[in-house]
Design a protein around this motif. Structure first.
Motif, PDB file in Angstrom:
ATOM      1  N   GLY A 269       0.820  -1.207   0.000  1.00  0.00           N
ATOM      2  CA  GLY A 269       0.000   0.000   0.000  1.00  0.00           C
ATOM      3  C   GLY A 269       0.850   1.251   0.000  1.00  0.00           C
ATOM      4  N   PHE A 270       0.830   1.977  -1.115  1.00  0.00           N
ATOM      5  CA  PHE A 270       1.567   3.238  -1.208  1.00  0.00           C
ATOM      6  C   PHE A 270       0.595   4.309  -1.703  1.00  0.00           C
ATOM      7  CE2 PHE A 270       6.173   4.436  -1.285  1.00  0.00           C
ATOM      8  CZ  PHE A 270       5.955   5.799  -1.236  1.00  0.00           C
ATOM      9  N   PRO A 271       0.111   5.173  -0.790  1.00  0.00           N
ATOM     10  CA  PRO A 271      -0.890   6.189  -1.169  1.00  0.00           C
ATOM     11  C   PRO A 271      -0.241   7.417  -1.798  1.00  0.00           C
ATOM     12  CG  PRO A 271      -0.448   6.316   1.180  1.00  0.00           C
ATOM     13  CD  PRO A 271       0.374   5.168   0.660  1.00  0.00           C
ATOM     14  N   THR A 272       0.409   7.212  -2.930  1.00  0.00           N
ATOM     15  CA  THR A 272       1.153   8.299  -3.570  1.00  0.00           C
ATOM     16  C   THR A 272       0.238   9.384  -4.130  1.00  0.00           C
ATOM     17  OG1 THR A 272       2.929   8.749  -5.149  1.00  0.00           O
ATOM     18  CG2 THR A 272       1.261   7.141  -5.827  1.00  0.00           C
ATOM     19  N   HIS A 273      -1.006   8.981  -4.509  1.00  0.00           N
ATOM     20  CA  HIS A 273      -1.944   9.941  -5.125  1.00  0.00           C
ATOM     21  C   HIS A 273      -2.844  10.539  -4.040  1.00  0.00           C
ATOM     22  CE1 HIS A 273      -0.460   8.639  -8.939  1.00  0.00           C
ATOM     23  NE2 HIS A 273      -0.895   7.417  -8.779  1.00  0.00           N
ATOM     24  N   TYR A 274      -2.258  11.343  -3.183  1.00  0.00           N
ATOM     25  CA  TYR A 274      -2.934  11.889  -2.013  1.00  0.00           C
ATOM     26  C   TYR A 274      -4.139  12.748  -2.371  1.00  0.00           C
ATOM     27  CZ  TYR A 274      -0.137  15.910  -3.381  1.00  0.00           C
ATOM     28  OH  TYR A 274       0.430  16.945  -4.093  1.00  0.00           O
ATOM     29  N   GLN A 275      -4.194  13.220  -3.613  1.00  0.00           N
ATOM     30  CA  GLN A 275      -5.300  14.090  -4.011  1.00  0.00           C
ATOM     31  C   GLN A 275      -6.499  13.302  -4.537  1.00  0.00           C
ATOM     32  OE1 GLN A 275      -2.654  13.401  -5.653  1.00  0.00           O
ATOM     33  NE2 GLN A 275      -2.659  13.983  -7.838  1.00  0.00           N
ATOM     34  N   HIS A 276      -6.350  11.970  -4.667  1.00  0.00           N
ATOM     35  CA  HIS A 276      -7.436  11.130  -5.161  1.00  0.00           C
ATOM     36  C   HIS A 276      -7.966  10.236  -4.053  1.00  0.00           C
ATOM     37  CE1 HIS A 276      -7.040  12.098  -9.441  1.00  0.00           C
ATOM     38  NE2 HIS A 276      -5.731  12.029  -9.301  1.00  0.00           N
ATOM     39  N   SER A 277      -9.138   9.678  -4.296  1.00  0.00           N
ATOM     40  CA  SER A 277      -9.710   8.689  -3.376  1.00  0.00           C
ATOM     41  C   SER A 277     -10.165   7.474  -4.183  1.00  0.00           C
ATOM     42  CB  SER A 277     -10.910   9.278  -2.615  1.00  0.00           C
ATOM     43  OG  SER A 277     -11.418   8.311  -1.713  1.00  0.00           O
ATOM     44  N   PRO A 278      -9.553   6.321  -3.961  1.00  0.00           N
ATOM     45  CA  PRO A 278      -8.470   6.066  -3.007  1.00  0.00           C
ATOM     46  C   PRO A 278      -7.136   6.605  -3.529  1.00  0.00           C
ATOM     47  CG  PRO A 278      -8.905   4.077  -4.274  1.00  0.00           C
ATOM     48  CD  PRO A 278      -9.954   5.076  -4.684  1.00  0.00           C
ATOM     49  N   PRO A 279      -6.189   6.836  -2.621  1.00  0.00           N
ATOM     50  CA  PRO A 279      -4.902   7.417  -3.029  1.00  0.00           C
ATOM     51  C   PRO A 279      -3.875   6.384  -3.487  1.00  0.00           C
ATOM     52  CG  PRO A 279      -4.998   7.267  -0.648  1.00  0.00           C
ATOM     53  CD  PRO A 279      -6.324   6.769  -1.147  1.00  0.00           C
ATOM     54  N   ASP A 280      -4.238   5.111  -3.457  1.00  0.00           N
ATOM     55  CA  ASP A 280      -3.270   4.041  -3.686  1.00  0.00           C
ATOM     56  C   ASP A 280      -2.919   3.897  -5.165  1.00  0.00           C
ATOM     57  OD1 ASP A 280      -3.316   2.388  -0.893  1.00  0.00           O
ATOM     58  OD2 ASP A 280      -5.268   3.253  -1.342  1.00  0.00           O
ATOM     59  N   GLU A 281      -1.792   3.187  -5.403  1.00  0.00           N
ATOM     60  CA  GLU A 281      -1.321   2.943  -6.766  1.00  0.00           C
ATOM     61  C   GLU A 281      -1.406   1.456  -7.098  1.00  0.00           C
ATOM     62  OE1 GLU A 281       2.879   2.775  -7.634  1.00  0.00           O
ATOM     63  OE2 GLU A 281       3.334   3.559  -5.620  1.00  0.00           O
ATOM     64  N   THR A 282      -1.266   1.160  -8.398  1.00  0.00           N
ATOM     65  CA  THR A 282      -1.440  -0.214  -8.877  1.00  0.00           C
ATOM     66  C   THR A 282      -0.220  -1.098  -8.631  1.00  0.00           C
ATOM     67  OG1 THR A 282      -0.777   0.585 -11.073  1.00  0.00           O
ATOM     68  CG2 THR A 282      -3.139   0.329 -10.646  1.00  0.00           C
ATOM     69  N   ASP A 283       0.887  -0.505  -8.232  1.00  0.00           N
ATOM     70  CA  ASP A 283       2.059  -1.310  -7.898  1.00  0.00           C
ATOM     71  C   ASP A 283       1.960  -1.767  -6.448  1.00  0.00           C
ATOM     72  OD1 ASP A 283       4.450  -2.585  -8.257  1.00  0.00           O
ATOM     73  OD2 ASP A 283       5.700  -0.794  -8.054  1.00  0.00           O
ATOM     74  N   GLY A 284       2.179  -3.037  -6.207  1.00  0.00           N
ATOM     75  CA  GLY A 284       2.161  -3.569  -4.847  1.00  0.00           C
ATOM     76  C   GLY A 284       1.147  -4.675  -4.643  1.00  0.00           C
ATOM     77  N   PRO A 285      -0.156  -4.380  -4.734  1.00  0.00           N
ATOM     78  CA  PRO A 285      -1.148  -5.433  -4.503  1.00  0.00           C
ATOM     79  C   PRO A 285      -1.010  -6.652  -5.425  1.00  0.00           C
ATOM     80  CG  PRO A 285      -2.187  -3.304  -4.324  1.00  0.00           C
ATOM     81  CD  PRO A 285      -0.795  -3.055  -4.823  1.00  0.00           C
ATOM     82  N   PRO A 286      -0.775  -6.493  -6.732  1.00  0.00           N
ATOM     83  CA  PRO A 286      -0.625  -7.694  -7.561  1.00  0.00           C
ATOM     84  C   PRO A 286       0.556  -8.567  -7.125  1.00  0.00           C
ATOM     85  CG  PRO A 286      -1.090  -5.803  -8.949  1.00  0.00           C
ATOM     86  CD  PRO A 286      -0.806  -5.273  -7.584  1.00  0.00           C
ATOM     87  N   GLY A 287       1.684  -7.944  -6.798  1.00  0.00           N
ATOM     88  CA  GLY A 287       2.836  -8.721  -6.339  1.00  0.00           C
ATOM     89  C   GLY A 287       2.583  -9.388  -5.006  1.00  0.00           C
ATOM     90  N   ALA A 288       1.858  -8.685  -4.110  1.00  0.00           N
ATOM     91  CA  ALA A 288       1.528  -9.268  -2.808  1.00  0.00           C
ATOM     92  C   ALA A 288       0.640 -10.493  -2.974  1.00  0.00           C
ATOM     93  CB  ALA A 288       0.842  -8.220  -1.932  1.00  0.00           C
ATOM     94  N   ILE A 289      -0.345 -10.399  -3.848  1.00  0.00           N
ATOM     95  CA  ILE A 289      -1.254 -11.520  -4.064  1.00  0.00           C
ATOM     96  C   ILE A 289      -0.530 -12.689  -4.736  1.00  0.00           C
ATOM     97  CG2 ILE A 289      -3.277 -12.231  -5.413  1.00  0.00           C
ATOM     98  CD1 ILE A 289      -4.491  -9.477  -4.714  1.00  0.00           C
ATOM     99  N   ALA A 290       0.388 -12.395  -5.646  1.00  0.00           N
ATOM    100  CA  ALA A 290       1.163 -13.468  -6.295  1.00  0.00           C
ATOM    101  C   ALA A 290       1.973 -14.240  -5.271  1.00  0.00           C
ATOM    102  CB  ALA A 290       2.076 -12.879  -7.368  1.00  0.00           C
TER     103      ALA A 290
END
Length: 631
Positions: free
Chosen positions: A346-367
């Motif tokens: 979980g990296f909330p790099t997009h602090y101005q959006h909701s949700p602020p998270d990015e697409t990098d991370g969750p796919p690798g975690a699930i793999a």
């Protein structure tokens, strides 16, 4: 008094002669030795099955016919009734006496390989043999590791311990690996407590051997396991060699193969397990407790290929500057030994959006999670409170689509005081009872030196991040928990291990560099790729005969990996279709690409096709091309 003095002198001389003979035999690699067990006829088949199921401690050289006193395949003109200097006699599972010969004989004799058979070769390879140097018998210990039972036989594994200088571990492993009928490669290297041995100074058999500075304790499976089998099965009458008093064979040390002959077979067939790619190599995977692991040269080389692939940098972020060789390999080895793993992302790099998270991370975690689950590990996902519902929806959808093998617990961590991390990681806050063996952070925002959390643009996003870093900090002082951080910029949790490089070589590095280290810091062009590589690396280790033998302590290896098991592991590798599916799920949740902020099929500004799909395809090609299905 004179009589007592003479008896003592004779005993001393006898011990000197025996030790000298043993030392001479050990010096000669051309005369291997054997442990001996003599059992009633009705127990013979059960004991042979016990040997087949536990080949490391009980490598069977020969099984005699009932009443057969000779042993032609092993030694010409042998007579088992008199060829050993001292025999142990057991009645109803109790040692009742020792004798110098066996008078009556109408039983079945089993000749088992002995580790004294490789001591000469260790010395020839320049590896000191401390027990020989110190003029003692080798130390032997009863462990807490149960052998695989067969029939009436069930007992703990017994091991020998030989201290080896750390720089010579690879040489010791290689020499003994090439002697499979002398117990083969070690079954444990490191802390004896991991085998249930509490006091090295008090061996259960043999003598105490002093460990020299710089030595590592190395443990080989031991034929004295057969004595434990006699004690536990309680036959009305049985015999064995006395520990240290071996049967000397005539067979060349280099000749036996790892297969087990029957009573009618000879053991003079040429060795077949000399493929250099299968020789194990030794790697340190934990300091607390001290633990090394083994993997074949083939598996090591293939995992290094994976590491090279994920180190590519199509986004031109300069990630190669953070690369440390074999972090992927060591992390995979540690994870392979783990039984319970916690993964956070979980990296909330997009602090101005909701949700602020990015697409990098969750796919690798699930793999990683789905491969760990297929290998029988317990897996827990740790997330921020603000993202709990979103991540639960992602997990549920991943299970529904078949991307994730099964649902995993999803938990949060809150700082409620100085012992919060300890209570989260350990049952009842007891550091001797950790809940997890390994923590993994993949593309997880990491705490900088000033206590804040920054994206790569230098924006402080601390208000969106829970203090999961505290778990990694606390884990450093808890015995038995190792940690991995996977990142692609240096501001991710765990990348504190390379923070000086990040500060010097990465954009905004002096501000954004994560200050919290992990034991292993895996760098990748995109963090998801690191997660895919970990999944592939675990698959390679579990299809590596050398590593599997080490994991299982040489026990329960009578069958190759079941085809359905291999099929399941293969099905749970990451694939282009699965990763495309999980990325589509993230898009449906409003999660954006890290670099561009696009709500699109991309990660870190790189489109899924062709960039990410190509990396996945290449990782799979390397992994499946190196599979060794027969363990």
């Amino acid at each position: 008094n004179q009589t007592k003095l003479c008896c003592r002198l004779l005993c001393f001389l006898w011990k000197f002669v025996v030790l000298k003979l043993l030392e001479d035999a050990r010096r000669s690699p051309s005369q291997p030795q054997a442990n001996v067990v003599v059992l009633p006829n009705h127990l013979a088949n059960d004991f042979e099955a016990f040997c087949r199921k536990n080949p490391a401690p009980l490598p069977l050289l020969y099984r005699s016919q009932s009443g057969e006193t000779s042993c032609q395949p092993l030694a010409k003109n042998a007579d088992i009734r008199t060829d050993i200097s001292q025999y142990c006699v057991y009645e109803e599972g109790r040692l009742v006496k020792t004798v110098s010969s066996l008078q009556s004989y109408n039983m079945v004799c089993f000749y088992l390989g002995c580790s004294f058979g490789f001591e000469g070769r260790l010395k020839n390879a320049g590896v000191p043999v401390r027990n020989v140097e110190q003029g003692t018998n080798v130390s032997m210990y009863r462990t807490a590791v149960p052998c695989t039972p067969a029939g009436v036989f069930s007992c703990p594994l017994v091991v020998t311990m030989r201290p080896v200088p750390a720089a010579m571990l690879d040489a010791a492993v290689e020499v003994t690996h090439l002697n499979p009928l002398a117990h083969g490669a070690p079954v444990h290297i490191g802390d004896p407590a991991l085998l249930g041995i509490q006091d090295l100074s008090r061996p259960d058999y043999g003598d105490r051997v002093e460990v020299q500075p710089g030595d590592v304790t190395v443990f080989w499976a031991c034929g004295v396991t057969s004595i434990e089998a006699i004690l536990s099965s309680k036959p009305s009458l049985a015999f064995s060699h006395s520990p240290g008093c071996m049967f000397l064979t005539d067979i060349p040390d280099s000749s036996p193969s790892s297969s087990m002959p029957s009573a009618s077979e000879s053991v003079d067939r040429p060795a077949t397990d000399r493929n250099l790619e299968l020789i194990p190599r030794c790697f340190l995977v934990s300091q607390n407790p001290l633990m090394y692991s083994l993997a074949s040269q083939r598996a090591v080389a293939t995992i290094r290929q994976l590491e090279t692939i994920i180190g590519e940098d199509p986004g031109e972020r300069g990630i190669r500057a953070l690369f440390v060789q074999d972090e992927l390999l060591r992390s995979c080895l540690a994870l392979s030994h783990a039984s319970s793993v916690a993964i956070t992302t979980g990296f909330p790099t997009h602090y101005q959006h909701s949700p602020p998270d990015e697409t990098d991370g969750p796919p690798g975690a699930i793999a990683m999670a789905t491969m760990l689950l297929s290998l029988g590990k317990q897996v827990t996902m740790v997330t921020d409170r603000r993202a709990l519902d979103m991540n639960q929806a992602i997990i549920d959808e991943a299970v529904r689509k078949g991307v994730l093998k099964s649902a995993v617990p999803l938990v949060t961590f809150e700082d409620r005081g100085p012992d919060s991390a300890l209570h989260f990681l350990c049952h009842h806050g007891d550091p001797s009872k950790p809940r997890y063996d390994h923590l993994v952070a993949i593309e997880r925002s990491g705490r900088a030196g000033d206590g804040n959390y920054y994206n790569m643009r230098g924006v402080n996003i601390k208000h969106l991040v829970d203090p999961i870093d505290d778990l990694f900090i606390a884990a450093k002082d808890i015995r038995g928990i190792t940690t991995t951080g996977i990142g692609d910029g240096g501001n991710e949790l765990g990348m504190g291990k390379v923070k000086e490089r990040v500060k010097t070589l990465m954009p905004n590095g002096s501000l954004v560099a994560c200050d919290v280290p992990a034991d292993y810091a895996i760098t990748a062009g995109v963090s998801n790729w690191g997660g895919y590589a970990v999944a592939c690396g675990l698959y390679l280790l579990h299809t590596c005969p050398s590593h599997q033998r080490y994991l299982k302590k040489g026990l329960g290896l009578e069958h190759a990996t079941r085809p359905e098991q291999l099929q399941e592991w293969t099905a749970n590798l990451p694939s282009v279709a699965k990763e495309e599916s999980i990325l589509s799920t993230l898009m449906s949740c409003g999660i954006r690409s890290g670099k561009t902020g696009h709500l699109a099929m991309e990660v870190d500004g790189l489109t899924f096709h062709p960039t990410h799909s190509d990396i996945i395809t290449r990782l799979l090609k390397v992994t499946l091309g190196a599979t060794t299905p027969n363990l």
